[in-house]
Design a protein around this motif. Structure first.
Motif, PDB file in Angstrom:
ATOM      1  N   GLY A 208     -26.866  54.618  -8.142  1.00 27.01           N
ATOM      2  CA  GLY A 208     -26.292  54.162  -6.872  1.00 27.01           C
ATOM      3  C   GLY A 208     -25.725  52.758  -6.986  1.00 27.01           C
ATOM      4  N   PHE A 209     -25.406  52.198  -5.832  1.00 27.65           N
ATOM      5  CA  PHE A 209     -24.763  50.887  -5.774  1.00 27.65           C
ATOM      6  C   PHE A 209     -25.673  49.805  -6.347  1.00 27.65           C
ATOM      7  N   PHE A 210     -25.158  49.055  -7.293  1.00 25.32           N
ATOM      8  CA  PHE A 210     -25.873  47.870  -7.784  1.00 25.32           C
ATOM      9  C   PHE A 210     -24.863  46.937  -8.426  1.00 25.32           C
TER      10      PHE A 210
ATOM     11  N   ALA B  45     -27.098  35.830  -4.537  1.00 20.75           N
ATOM     12  CA  ALA B  45     -27.613  36.192  -3.205  1.00 20.75           C
ATOM     13  C   ALA B  45     -29.100  36.547  -3.300  1.00 20.75           C
ATOM     14  N   ARG B  46     -29.475  37.215  -4.381  1.00 24.77           N
ATOM     15  CA  ARG B  46     -30.898  37.569  -4.536  1.00 24.77           C
ATOM     16  C   ARG B  46     -31.716  36.322  -4.856  1.00 24.77           C
ATOM     17  N   ASP B  47     -31.139  35.417  -5.652  1.00 26.58           N
ATOM     18  CA  ASP B  47     -31.856  34.162  -5.959  1.00 26.58           C
ATOM     19  C   ASP B  47     -32.112  33.375  -4.677  1.00 26.58           C
TER      20      ASP B  47
ATOM     21  N   GLY C 179     -34.370  45.918   4.283  1.00 24.78           N
ATOM     22  CA  GLY C 179     -33.942  47.091   5.065  1.00 24.78           C
ATOM     23  C   GLY C 179     -32.919  47.969   4.371  1.00 24.78           C
ATOM     24  N   MET C 180     -32.201  47.433   3.376  1.00 26.12           N
ATOM     25  CA  MET C 180     -31.177  48.194   2.644  1.00 26.12           C
ATOM     26  C   MET C 180     -31.394  47.888   1.165  1.00 26.12           C
ATOM     27  N   ALA C 181     -32.446  48.481   0.639  1.00 29.33           N
ATOM     28  CA  ALA C 181     -33.045  47.986  -0.602  1.00 29.33           C
ATOM     29  C   ALA C 181     -32.307  48.400  -1.864  1.00 29.33           C
ATOM     30  N   GLY C 182     -31.474  49.450  -1.806  1.00 32.87           N
ATOM     31  CA  GLY C 182     -30.822  49.910  -3.031  1.00 32.87           C
ATOM     32  C   GLY C 182     -31.879  50.339  -4.038  1.00 32.87           C
ATOM     33  N   CYS C 183     -31.837  49.744  -5.233  1.00 31.85           N
ATOM     34  CA  CYS C 183     -32.824  50.115  -6.261  1.00 31.85           C
ATOM     35  C   CYS C 183     -34.145  49.376  -6.068  1.00 31.85           C
TER      36      CYS C 183
ATOM     37  N   ILE D  34     -34.538  45.947  -6.180  1.00 29.58           N
ATOM     38  CA  ILE D  34     -34.680  44.720  -6.977  1.00 29.58           C
ATOM     39  C   ILE D  34     -35.091  43.525  -6.117  1.00 29.58           C
ATOM     40  N   ARG D  35     -34.571  43.468  -4.872  1.00 26.01           N
ATOM     41  CA  ARG D  35     -34.953  42.321  -4.024  1.00 26.01           C
ATOM     42  C   ARG D  35     -36.423  42.390  -3.669  1.00 26.01           C
ATOM     43  N   ALA D  36     -36.846  43.568  -3.217  1.00 25.28           N
ATOM     44  CA  ALA D  36     -38.253  43.716  -2.814  1.00 25.28           C
ATOM     45  C   ALA D  36     -39.165  43.326  -3.980  1.00 25.28           C
TER      46      ALA D  36
ATOM     47  N   ASN E 278     -36.777  49.729   2.191  1.00 24.11           N
ATOM     48  CA  ASN E 278     -36.217  50.908   2.851  1.00 24.11           C
ATOM     49  C   ASN E 278     -34.782  51.112   2.397  1.00 24.11           C
ATOM     50  N   ASP E 279     -34.376  52.353   2.268  1.00 22.07           N
ATOM     51  CA  ASP E 279     -32.960  52.653   2.048  1.00 22.07           C
ATOM     52  C   ASP E 279     -32.661  53.986   2.730  1.00 22.07           C
ATOM     53  N   ALA E 280     -31.456  54.097   3.265  1.00 19.37           N
ATOM     54  CA  ALA E 280     -31.110  55.334   3.976  1.00 19.37           C
ATOM     55  C   ALA E 280     -30.894  56.502   3.022  1.00 19.37           C
ATOM     56  N   ASP E 281     -30.671  56.221   1.742  1.00 22.38           N
ATOM     57  CA  ASP E 281     -30.344  57.282   0.783  1.00 22.38           C
ATOM     58  C   ASP E 281     -31.636  57.870   0.198  1.00 22.38           C
TER      59      ASP E 281
ATOM     60  N   CYS F 198     -34.893  55.821   5.691  1.00 24.16           N
ATOM     61  CA  CYS F 198     -34.299  56.083   7.007  1.00 24.16           C
ATOM     62  C   CYS F 198     -33.171  55.074   7.202  1.00 24.16           C
ATOM     63  N   THR F 199     -32.407  55.249   8.252  1.00 29.26           N
ATOM     64  CA  THR F 199     -31.359  54.256   8.500  1.00 29.26           C
ATOM     65  C   THR F 199     -32.041  52.969   8.981  1.00 29.26           C
ATOM     66  N   ALA F 200     -31.345  51.871   8.790  1.00 32.58           N
ATOM     67  CA  ALA F 200     -31.902  50.581   9.221  1.00 32.58           C
ATOM     68  C   ALA F 200     -32.146  50.586  10.726  1.00 32.58           C
ATOM     69  N   LEU F 201     -31.293  51.293  11.459  1.00 27.12           N
ATOM     70  CA  LEU F 201     -31.474  51.341  12.915  1.00 27.12           C
ATOM     71  C   LEU F 201     -32.798  52.026  13.257  1.00 27.12           C
TER      72      LEU F 201
ATOM     73  N   LEU G  12     -31.202  42.033   5.330  1.00 25.67           N
ATOM     74  CA  LEU G  12     -30.310  43.183   5.525  1.00 25.67           C
ATOM     75  C   LEU G  12     -29.074  42.983   4.663  1.00 25.67           C
ATOM     76  N   ASP G  13     -29.045  43.658   3.548  1.00 21.76           N
ATOM     77  CA  ASP G  13     -27.938  43.524   2.589  1.00 21.76           C
ATOM     78  C   ASP G  13     -26.987  44.695   2.839  1.00 21.76           C
ATOM     79  N   ALA G  14     -26.188  44.552   3.887  1.00 22.07           N
ATOM     80  CA  ALA G  14     -25.473  45.716   4.428  1.00 22.07           C
ATOM     81  C   ALA G  14     -24.107  45.915   3.796  1.00 22.07           C
ATOM     82  N   PHE G  15     -23.631  47.150   3.917  1.00 23.75           N
ATOM     83  CA  PHE G  15     -22.214  47.450   3.712  1.00 23.75           C
ATOM     84  C   PHE G  15     -21.531  47.249   5.064  1.00 23.75           C
ATOM     85  N   GLY G  16     -20.301  46.788   5.079  1.00 23.56           N
ATOM     86  CA  GLY G  16     -19.569  46.642   6.343  1.00 23.56           C
ATOM     87  C   GLY G  16     -20.174  45.538   7.195  1.00 23.56           C
TER      88      GLY G  16
HETATM   89  C1  LIG Z   1     -25.394  46.511  -0.728  1.00 25.84           C
HETATM   90  S1  LIG Z   1     -26.466  47.859  -1.136  1.00 25.84           S
HETATM   91  C2  LIG Z   1     -28.012  47.114  -1.386  1.00 25.84           C
HETATM   92  C3  LIG Z   1     -28.100  46.355  -2.668  1.00 25.84           C
HETATM   93  C4  LIG Z   1     -29.432  45.699  -2.947  1.00 25.84           C
HETATM   94  N1  LIG Z   1     -29.944  44.971  -1.812  1.00 25.84           N
HETATM   95  C5  LIG Z   1     -29.287  44.783  -4.138  1.00 25.84           C
HETATM   96  O1  LIG Z   1     -29.421  43.548  -4.003  1.00 25.84           O
HETATM   97  O2  LIG Z   1     -29.028  45.322  -5.221  1.00 25.84           O
HETATM   98  C6  LIG Z   1     -26.665  48.613   0.407  1.00 25.84           C
HETATM   99  C7  LIG Z   1     -27.675  49.746   0.439  1.00 25.84           C
HETATM  100  O3  LIG Z   1     -27.822  50.141   1.797  1.00 25.84           O
HETATM  101  C8  LIG Z   1     -27.988  51.523   1.862  1.00 25.84           C
HETATM  102  N2  LIG Z   1     -27.530  51.865   3.205  1.00 25.84           N
HETATM  103  C9  LIG Z   1     -26.262  52.118   3.647  1.00 25.84           C
HETATM  104  N3  LIG Z   1     -26.270  52.316   4.977  1.00 25.84           N
HETATM  105  C10 LIG Z   1     -27.554  52.156   5.379  1.00 25.84           C
HETATM  106  C11 LIG Z   1     -28.193  52.214   6.641  1.00 25.84           C
HETATM  107  N4  LIG Z   1     -27.505  52.470   7.755  1.00 25.84           N
HETATM  108  N5  LIG Z   1     -29.529  51.980   6.696  1.00 25.84           N
HETATM  109  C12 LIG Z   1     -30.235  51.710   5.574  1.00 25.84           C
HETATM  110  N6  LIG Z   1     -29.684  51.665   4.344  1.00 25.84           N
HETATM  111  C13 LIG Z   1     -28.358  51.879   4.257  1.00 25.84           C
HETATM  112  C14 LIG Z   1     -27.173  52.101   0.731  1.00 25.84           C
HETATM  113  O4  LIG Z   1     -27.731  53.336   0.309  1.00 25.84           O
HETATM  114  C15 LIG Z   1     -27.286  51.007  -0.316  1.00 25.84           C
HETATM  115  O5  LIG Z   1     -28.291  51.299  -1.261  1.00 25.84           O
END
Ligand SMILES: C[S@@+](CC[C@H](N)C(=O)[O-])C[C@H]1O[C@@H](n2cnc3c(N)ncnc32)[C@H](O)[C@@H]1O
Length: 250
Positions: free
Chosen positions: A19-21, A28-30, A53-57, A59-61, A76-79, A104-107, A125-129
């Motif tokens: 996935g995204f990394f 940003a993580r530092d 809340g959007m943990a990806g792999c 690494i931050r946690a 947590n990650d929605a995926d 689950c979703t962050a919401l 919250l390391d969000a997309f968009g």
């Molecule tokens: C920018 S990446 C996170 C990267 C991670 N924090 C890092 O430092 O490597 C965003 C993550 O949010 C997850 N995501 C996207 N929409 C989400 C939502 N609505 N709620 C929770 N997670 C979501 C994606 O699956 C993705 O893994």
């Protein structure tokens, strides 16, 4: 069978998965680790509970637990496909660090925190968009004196290239501007500040930075707004005649 590739950053060793990394997001993580350590240093031995809340792999946690002196981390990650990876990576947390994983979703996550009255010293919250829809609930999840650390990757609207979207998301639109990254960060701060004020709370800005792709802001949540805190909201002008940022002559 060969081992999956690992990535090392700070004290963390993780599998990054499919996935995204982005390794280049390391600063940003530092900063997140520094924020957590600052909370730990100032906390008179109080807990440092972190919500990623959007943990990806994860690494931050993991870094919050290994380097940030977090006493508890919730990743947590929605995926749902990320869960096995999160489990493997967070198995490297020190025993003493409480951990929780969710999908689950962050919401949904933040709504659950509100219902259960859960609060954290650091919400990341390391969000997309642009997660404008999450801001009120995520501020609700921050303990007083705790930190809200937000990333937004919607550069188009905040830098004046999609003004309608900016009005919808930030309640304000900037013109394209030589200091457009700064404007985008100011709009993001304004979004956070208005949400906090609507809740009767205040904010202290801690850091804002961007490399042009992600716009990141950390603020401390205060129980009450400071006197005349609203007066600190401001954008940056630009005179097309002389180029001055605060033109008095033209
Ligand atoms: C920018 S990446 C996170 C990267 C991670 N924090 C890092 O430092 O490597 C965003 C993550 O949010 C997850 N995501 C996207 N929409 C989400 C939502 N609505 N709620 C929770 N997670 C979501 C994606 O699956 C993705 O893994």
């Amino acid at each position: 069978m060969s081992e999956p590739p690992h990535y090392c950053e700070g004290a963390a060793l993780v599998e990054t998965g499919d996935g995204f990394f982005r390794p280049v997001s390391r600063p940003a993580r530092d900063f997140g680790v520094l924020l957590a350590r600052t909370l730990a240093a100032g906390g008179a031995e109080g807990p440092v509970r972190v919500l990623d809340g959007m943990a990806g792999c994860g690494i931050r946690a993991l870094r919050y637990g290994l380097e940030g002196a977090a006493t508890a981390v919730w990743a947590n990650d929605a995926d749902p496909n990320r869960l096995p990876l999160l489990e493997r990576n967070l198995a490297r947390l020190p025993q003493a660090v409480e951990r929780q994983l969710s999908v689950c979703t962050a919401l949904q996550l933040l709504a659950g925190c509100l219902v259960e009255g859960r609060r954290f010293e650091l919400v990341d919250l390391d969000a997309f968009g642009c997660p404008a829809d999450l801001v009120t609930l995520s501020l609700e999840a921050v303990a007083f004196g705790g930190v809200h650390y937000l990333a937004c990757t919607d550069g188009r609207s905040a830098t004046g290239h999609d003004r309608r979207a900016a009005v919808r998301r930030f309640g304000a639109a900037a013109r394209a501007h030589p200091a457009s990254w700064e404007i985008a960060l100011r709009l993001q701060l304004g979004l956070l500040a208005r949400a906090a004020w609507a809740m009767g709370r205040g904010l202290t800005p801690l850091l804002s930075f961007s490399e042009g792709r992600a716009f990141r802001t950390a603020v401390r949540l205060e129980r009450h707004p400071a006197s005349a805190e609203e007066g600190q909201l401001g954008l940056v002008a630009h005179c097309h005649g002389c180029g001055d940022r605060r033109c008095r002559a033209c």
